[in-house]
Design an enzyme around this catalytic site. Structure first.
Site, PDB file in Angstrom:
ATOM      1  N   ARG A 253       0.804  -1.234   0.000  1.00 36.53           N
ATOM      2  CA  ARG A 253       0.000   0.000   0.000  1.00 36.53           C
ATOM      3  C   ARG A 253       0.833   1.278   0.000  1.00 36.53           C
ATOM      4  NH1 ARG A 253      -2.838  -4.001   1.719  1.00 36.53           N
ATOM      5  NH2 ARG A 253      -0.811  -4.580   2.542  1.00 36.53           N
ATOM      6  N   THR A 254       1.808   1.358   0.884  1.00 37.78           N
ATOM      7  CA  THR A 254       2.540   2.629   1.008  1.00 37.78           C
ATOM      8  C   THR A 254       3.314   2.902  -0.270  1.00 37.78           C
ATOM      9  OG1 THR A 254       2.739   2.057   3.333  1.00 37.78           O
ATOM     10  CG2 THR A 254       4.029   3.931   2.575  1.00 37.78           C
TER      11      THR A 254
ATOM     12  N   LYS B  94      27.962  -3.666  -3.445  1.00 42.00           N
ATOM     13  CA  LYS B  94      29.432  -3.532  -3.554  1.00 42.00           C
ATOM     14  C   LYS B  94      30.028  -2.903  -2.302  1.00 42.00           C
ATOM     15  CE  LYS B  94      28.596  -2.179  -8.309  1.00 42.00           C
ATOM     16  NZ  LYS B  94      28.630  -0.952  -9.132  1.00 42.00           N
TER      17      LYS B  94
HETATM   18  N1   CP Z   1      -0.235  -0.004   5.839  1.00 44.15           N
HETATM   19  C1   CP Z   1       0.962  -0.255   5.269  1.00 44.15           C
HETATM   20  O1   CP Z   1       1.996   0.376   5.605  1.00 44.15           O
HETATM   21  O2   CP Z   1       0.919  -1.217   4.325  1.00 44.15           O
HETATM   22  P1   CP Z   1       2.155  -1.732   3.472  1.00 44.15           P
HETATM   23  O3   CP Z   1       3.139  -2.345   4.444  1.00 44.15           O
HETATM   24  O4   CP Z   1       1.592  -2.702   2.489  1.00 44.15           O
HETATM   25  O5   CP Z   1       2.787  -0.521   2.814  1.00 44.15           O
END
Ligand code: CP
Length: 318
Positions: A65-66, A94
């Site tokens: 999502r993020t 490296k």
């Molecule tokens: N809520 C959230 O941070 O989801 P992700 O870890 O999928 O980004």
């Protein structure tokens, strides 16, 4: 019409940096952006706003999502994006330090969006890069996830912020979204927070010590279900091994979950949130319940990230 906002904050590092005024401004700007984005003409207009900017998404922890909501927020604003998610393909393999890698990004881009397993590396980056490089903390270890908190705050704002009783349920020890959101809700007087977890998974004192609002700690979810306006569920964060928890310590989801057996204990107008991903703390059948708002919450993330990036570049729409 685009204007330059003199009050822009060019970095997003933690929740503490936002005043209630900043938060309400971001919520209103997000509403405005959604309205504009609802038409094809509006989307074309938004794409012109930051089309001279470039960003990198540097994600050293897993994300769906993020990562995607930031990438799409950049697309909405016309920002060109590059990414490093797998450092086996970068010169870190490296022996280049992470700091040098990030100093390299700053030669090419205007905005760095970073997720990192360390709680403190975001501060090191912020101290070591020039002020004109925008930096966003997209999750820093078990400590903070300020942009998740912004989207959570916006989702609660949409259903009414005043005098709300809000329950956080699950692994609060390592749930960075809960830590960040508690600090934002602390700015709304009249709010009461309930931290609901087995003792071993309870939220740390460093957050409780910063709260000026009423709060309660308990391990009894069923007892408070009928009292609260918002339930914010989180999963077991067992990707973190070093917080005094071992492999055998788990959360009994019979006691800390929402399912068809207990959903009716919630108020009719309560809302259920979850930062996602979920495991079995919310059963799939609950998705059809009108109180389930976590998919809407997920979508809100893209729009408030558009608003956040705009304010960081000092751009407003009026
Ligand atoms: N809520 C959230 O941070 O989801 P992700 O870890 O999928 O980004």
């Amino acid at each position: 019409m685009i204007t330059i906002n003199a009050n822009n904050q060019s970095r997003c590092i933690n929740s503490q940096q936002y005043s209630l005024e900043n938060l309400l401004h971001l919520c209103k700007l997000t509403d405005n952006i959604r309205n504009i984005a609802s038409t094809s003409e509006g989307l074309k207009y938004l794409k012109t706003i930051l089309s001279d900017k470039r960003a990198i998404l540097y994600f050293k922890q897993a994300s769906t999502r993020t990562f995607l909501s930031f990438e799409n927020a950049c697309h909405i604003l016309g920002i060109s994006c590059s990414e490093i998610r797998d450092t086996s393909t970068s010169s870190e393999v490296k022996g280049e330090s992470e700091l040098d890698a990030i100093k390299t990004f700053s030669q090419y881009v205007d905005l760095i969006i970073m997720r990192h397993p360390s709680s403190n590396f975001i501060y090191e980056i912020s101290d070591n890069l020039p002020d004109d490089i925008r930096i966003i903390n997209a999750g820093s270890g078990t400590n903070e996830h300020p942009t998740q908190a912004l989207l959570d705050f916006y989702t609660i704002y949409k259903y009414g912020l005043e005098n709300k009783k809000i329950a956080f349920v699950g692994d609060l020890l390592r749930g960075r979204t809960v830590r960040s959101l508690a600090l934002l809700l602390n700015k709304v007087s009249g709010t009461k927070l309930y931290f609901i977890a087995p003792d071993k998974f309870q939220i740390k004192n460093d957050i409780l010590e910063q709260l000026n609002i009423d709060y309660e700690l308990t391990d009894d979810f069923e007892k408070v279900m009928s009292e609260v306006d918002v339930v914010y569920m989180v999963r077991l964060q067992n990707e973190y091994k070093n917080e005094g928890i071992n492999e055998n310590d788990i959360i009994d989801t019979n006691k800390y979950s929402i399912n068809t057996n207990n959903i009716n204990k919630l108020k009719d107008n309560a809302i259920i949130l979850h930062p996602l991903p979920r495991r079995n703390e919310i059963s799939v059948e609950i998705d059809k319940d009108k109180r389930a708002k976590y998919w809407e919450q997920c979508r809100n993330g893209m729009y408030i990230r558009v608003a956040l990036i705009m304010t960081m570049f000092g751009v407003e729409i009026i």
